[in-house]
Design a protein around this motif. Structure first.
Motif, PDB file in Angstrom:
ATOM      1  N   LEU A 171      42.010 -13.946  43.268  1.00  0.00           N
ATOM      2  CA  LEU A 171      41.363 -14.139  44.569  1.00  0.00           C
ATOM      3  C   LEU A 171      42.283 -13.704  45.700  1.00  0.00           C
ATOM      4  O   LEU A 171      41.830 -13.135  46.701  1.00  0.00           O
ATOM      5  N   HIS A 172      43.569 -13.965  45.530  1.00  0.00           N
ATOM      6  CA  HIS A 172      44.542 -13.538  46.543  1.00  0.00           C
ATOM      7  C   HIS A 172      44.508 -12.032  46.710  1.00  0.00           C
ATOM      8  O   HIS A 172      44.505 -11.498  47.818  1.00  0.00           O
ATOM      9  N   THR A 176      42.048  -9.977  46.032  1.00  0.00           N
ATOM     10  CA  THR A 176      40.816  -9.581  46.714  1.00  0.00           C
ATOM     11  C   THR A 176      40.901  -9.887  48.208  1.00  0.00           C
ATOM     12  O   THR A 176      40.496  -9.074  49.043  1.00  0.00           O
ATOM     13  N   GLY A 177      41.452 -11.052  48.529  1.00  0.00           N
ATOM     14  CA  GLY A 177      41.605 -11.423  49.933  1.00  0.00           C
ATOM     15  C   GLY A 177      42.455 -10.422  50.687  1.00  0.00           C
ATOM     16  O   GLY A 177      42.145 -10.056  51.826  1.00  0.00           O
ATOM     17  N   GLU A 178      43.524  -9.955  50.046  1.00  0.00           N
ATOM     18  CA  GLU A 178      44.385  -8.960  50.681  1.00  0.00           C
ATOM     19  C   GLU A 178      43.602  -7.701  51.025  1.00  0.00           C
ATOM     20  O   GLU A 178      43.757  -7.128  52.111  1.00  0.00           O
ATOM     21  N   LEU A 210      41.109  -8.328  53.896  1.00  0.00           N
ATOM     22  CA  LEU A 210      41.830  -8.405  55.175  1.00  0.00           C
ATOM     23  C   LEU A 210      42.228  -7.014  55.654  1.00  0.00           C
ATOM     24  O   LEU A 210      42.152  -6.708  56.845  1.00  0.00           O
TER      25      LEU A 210
END
Lengths: 161, 167
Positions: A63-64, A66-68, A71
């Motif tokens: 998830l991190h 994907t979040g990167e 963003l």
């Protein structure tokens, strides 16, 4: 007779090549070439947690990642918005997006180069402090000073004396 | 030795040299992070030296662009942090310091060069960032594509930086 082959990536139809990685193969094998010069790889040791197995282990890292990416895309979109609609809303959004993008980016740099439990903890604590101060400073600038968009505009408006 | 491979939702059937058929792969008990830590812990404990790698490997354009992406990222982030810190610490306002620096500049070329020097890392990191996002979608991994997209990024960076510096 038998060829020792070292393979470093798996290519599978419909699956991103980034998802799978096999360790080096130290046993005889033959690789069959299938469609689209995409060799199927044989490995007894696959470092993967396929989704059809009930995974022990969290999806936090995934998830991190994907979040990167999300963003990054948001930040990309913010650039034209900042140009055409400068103002406090964009200023604060830019402050948040820039700080977080930088925080996560530097986090990856630390992960790559810093090793050892204590050092990792210390480095990440330092990074967190830096990012907090950065965000605080940018918000302060947005509130008490001209703001990010105006600052860039002023800088760029400077011409020959 | 013939080996048949069947792909099924990302899993592979394989037959080892001992004739054992692995029907499924067993998920690893450790995460990549844990394994990486184990590697470093063991090797630092044994005080092993690191083999030469970047000191001996031939540099390539993709390698240089990759480290430049990281370099521009770190530089830009540091710049933003320095700016934020300055905003908190310095007593006067931004226009004051901007005019101060402007009064110190050594001619119009210095101004254009400064704008170029600021625009260049932003442009490079942005365009190469888009290239990275394309990779994240799985596109453009063939070696000729990697080089082509790399050259396009560099060309766009130079053009954009010149364009921005001229504004």
């Amino acid at each position: 007779m038998a060829a020792l082959v070292r393979i470093s990536s798996v290519c599978h139809r419909g699956v991103s090549p980034l998802l799978f990685r096999s360790s080096s193969l130290i046993r005889p094998l033959a690789v069959q070439k299938k469609d689209r010069d995409c060799p199927y790889l044989i490995s007894a040791k696959i470092h993967a947690t396929p989704s059809n197995y009930a995974g022990s282990g969290s999806k936090a890292a995934s998830l991190h990642w994907t979040g990167e990416r999300i963003l990054s895309i948001v930040l990309l979109g913010l650039a034209p918005v900042a140009y055409y609609y400068p103002g406090p809303a964009v200023d604060y959004t830019l402050a948040a997006a820039l700080t977080l993008h930088g925080h996560w980016g530097l986090g990856q740099v630390l992960t790559d180069y810093v090793h050892g439990d204590f050092k990792i903890k210390m480095a990440n604590a330092g990074l967190f402090l830096l990012s907090t101060v950065t965000f605080a400073g940018l918000c302060y600038f947005n509130y008490h000073d001209v703001g990010i968009c105006k600052a860039v505009a002023l800088l760029w408006s400077k011409r020959l004396d | 030795m013939l080996l048949t491979t069947v792909a099924r939702q990302g899993l592979c059937l394989s037959r080892s040299q001992f004739g054992v058929l692995y029907r499924h792969v067993v998920p690893m008990g450790t995460t990549a992070n844990e394994e990486m830590n184990k590697f470093w812990a063991k090797n630092t404990r044994l005080n092993r030296p690191v083999s030469p790698h970047i000191s001996i490997y031939k540099w390539s354009i993709p390698m240089m662009m990759s480290i430049s992406h990281r370099g521009t990222g770190v530089a830009l982030s540091s710049g933003i942090s320095a700016f934020a810190l300055a905003a908190l610490v310095l007593p006067e306002s931004y226009p004051y310091y901007l005019d101060l620096i402007h009064s110190m500049t050594f001619g119009p070329q210095f101004l254009a060069f400064s704008k170029f020097a600021l625009a260049f890392p932003v442009a490079y990191h942005t365009f190469n960032g888009i290239r990275h996002l394309a990779w994240d979608l799985g596109k453009g991994f063939k070696i000729p594509e990697v080089y082509r997209s790399g050259y396009i990024v560099v060309a766009l960076t130079v053009l954009t930086s010149i364009g921005l510096a001229a504004m």
